[in-house]
Design a protein around this motif. Sequence first.
Motif, PDB file in Angstrom:
ATOM      1  N   LYS A  70       0.814  -1.217   0.000  1.00 48.51           N
ATOM      2  CA  LYS A  70       0.000   0.000   0.000  1.00 48.51           C
ATOM      3  C   LYS A  70       0.847   1.267   0.000  1.00 48.51           C
ATOM      4  O   LYS A  70       0.375   2.315  -0.422  1.00 48.51           O
ATOM      5  CB  LYS A  70      -0.926   0.014   1.214  1.00 48.51           C
ATOM      6  N   VAL A  71       2.086   1.195   0.457  1.00 47.77           N
ATOM      7  CA  VAL A  71       2.934   2.379   0.546  1.00 47.77           C
ATOM      8  C   VAL A  71       3.672   2.668  -0.757  1.00 47.77           C
ATOM      9  O   VAL A  71       4.264   3.731  -0.908  1.00 47.77           O
ATOM     10  CB  VAL A  71       3.956   2.262   1.702  1.00 47.77           C
ATOM     11  N   VAL A  72       3.629   1.735  -1.705  1.00 49.08           N
ATOM     12  CA  VAL A  72       4.377   1.903  -2.952  1.00 49.08           C
ATOM     13  C   VAL A  72       3.799   3.033  -3.795  1.00 49.08           C
ATOM     14  O   VAL A  72       4.546   3.872  -4.316  1.00 49.08           O
ATOM     15  CB  VAL A  72       4.425   0.584  -3.745  1.00 49.08           C
ATOM     16  N   LYS A  73       2.478   3.088  -3.927  1.00 49.57           N
ATOM     17  CA  LYS A  73       1.855   4.120  -4.766  1.00 49.57           C
ATOM     18  C   LYS A  73       2.136   5.533  -4.243  1.00 49.57           C
ATOM     19  O   LYS A  73       2.559   6.398  -5.014  1.00 49.57           O
ATOM     20  CB  LYS A  73       0.360   3.864  -4.900  1.00 49.57           C
ATOM     21  N   VAL A  77       4.359   8.526  -6.186  1.00 49.82           N
ATOM     22  CA  VAL A  77       3.854   9.889  -6.428  1.00 49.82           C
ATOM     23  C   VAL A  77       4.868  10.910  -5.919  1.00 49.82           C
ATOM     24  O   VAL A  77       5.225  11.856  -6.625  1.00 49.82           O
ATOM     25  CB  VAL A  77       2.470  10.093  -5.770  1.00 49.82           C
ATOM     26  N   VAL A  78       5.337  10.709  -4.687  1.00 56.49           N
ATOM     27  CA  VAL A  78       6.339  11.621  -4.112  1.00 56.49           C
ATOM     28  C   VAL A  78       7.621  11.571  -4.931  1.00 56.49           C
ATOM     29  O   VAL A  78       8.224  12.605  -5.233  1.00 56.49           O
ATOM     30  CB  VAL A  78       6.609  11.276  -2.629  1.00 56.49           C
ATOM     31  N   TYR A  79       8.042  10.372  -5.341  1.00 54.76           N
ATOM     32  CA  TYR A  79       9.255  10.216  -6.144  1.00 54.76           C
ATOM     33  C   TYR A  79       9.130  10.964  -7.470  1.00 54.76           C
ATOM     34  O   TYR A  79      10.078  11.620  -7.912  1.00 54.76           O
ATOM     35  CB  TYR A  79       9.532   8.728  -6.390  1.00 54.76           C
ATOM     36  N   SER A  80       7.973  10.878  -8.100  1.00 54.53           N
ATOM     37  CA  SER A  80       7.750  11.579  -9.372  1.00 54.53           C
ATOM     38  C   SER A  80       7.823  13.099  -9.185  1.00 54.53           C
ATOM     39  O   SER A  80       8.418  13.799 -10.010  1.00 54.53           O
ATOM     40  CB  SER A  80       6.395  11.204  -9.959  1.00 54.53           C
TER      41      SER A  80
END
Length: 137
Positions: A70-73, A77-80
């Motif tokens: 669940k923490v991957v998405k 987003v933050v990484y992008s």
Amino acid sequence: TALVILCSGTPVTYGHAAGAELTISGFTSVYGSWISVFTAVAMCCFAFSTIIGWGLYGARCIEFLFSSEKVVKPFMVVYSLVAILGATVELGLLWSIAETFNGLMAIPNLIALLSLSGVVVAETQSYLKRMNLTRVK
């Protein structure tokens, strides 16, 4: 990259060309102006694959740390957003931030080295004993 710049004889002066500009300058001084297009395309491909690769590594690490998919998405987003920010920030500031975070990575590594030093000594002694290379007291 450094080898190309140093072997090409391109002058490296502080505060002038840096990063991609310096690399392209090094290649064009040896191979001529046609190589600048190839170098720019190759550098873009390398940069893009690096961004994708680090995103994947980060996603797997965050998934491991939190034991949840669940923490991957939210991470992606933050990484992008950080990747977009990194592409628009002044180069000097970006290098300073990168160097700071690379330096901070030494802290958990040093903690792990200190806490595992006893295990390393025990395993080394066990290995040497098995190989009959030395006597362990």
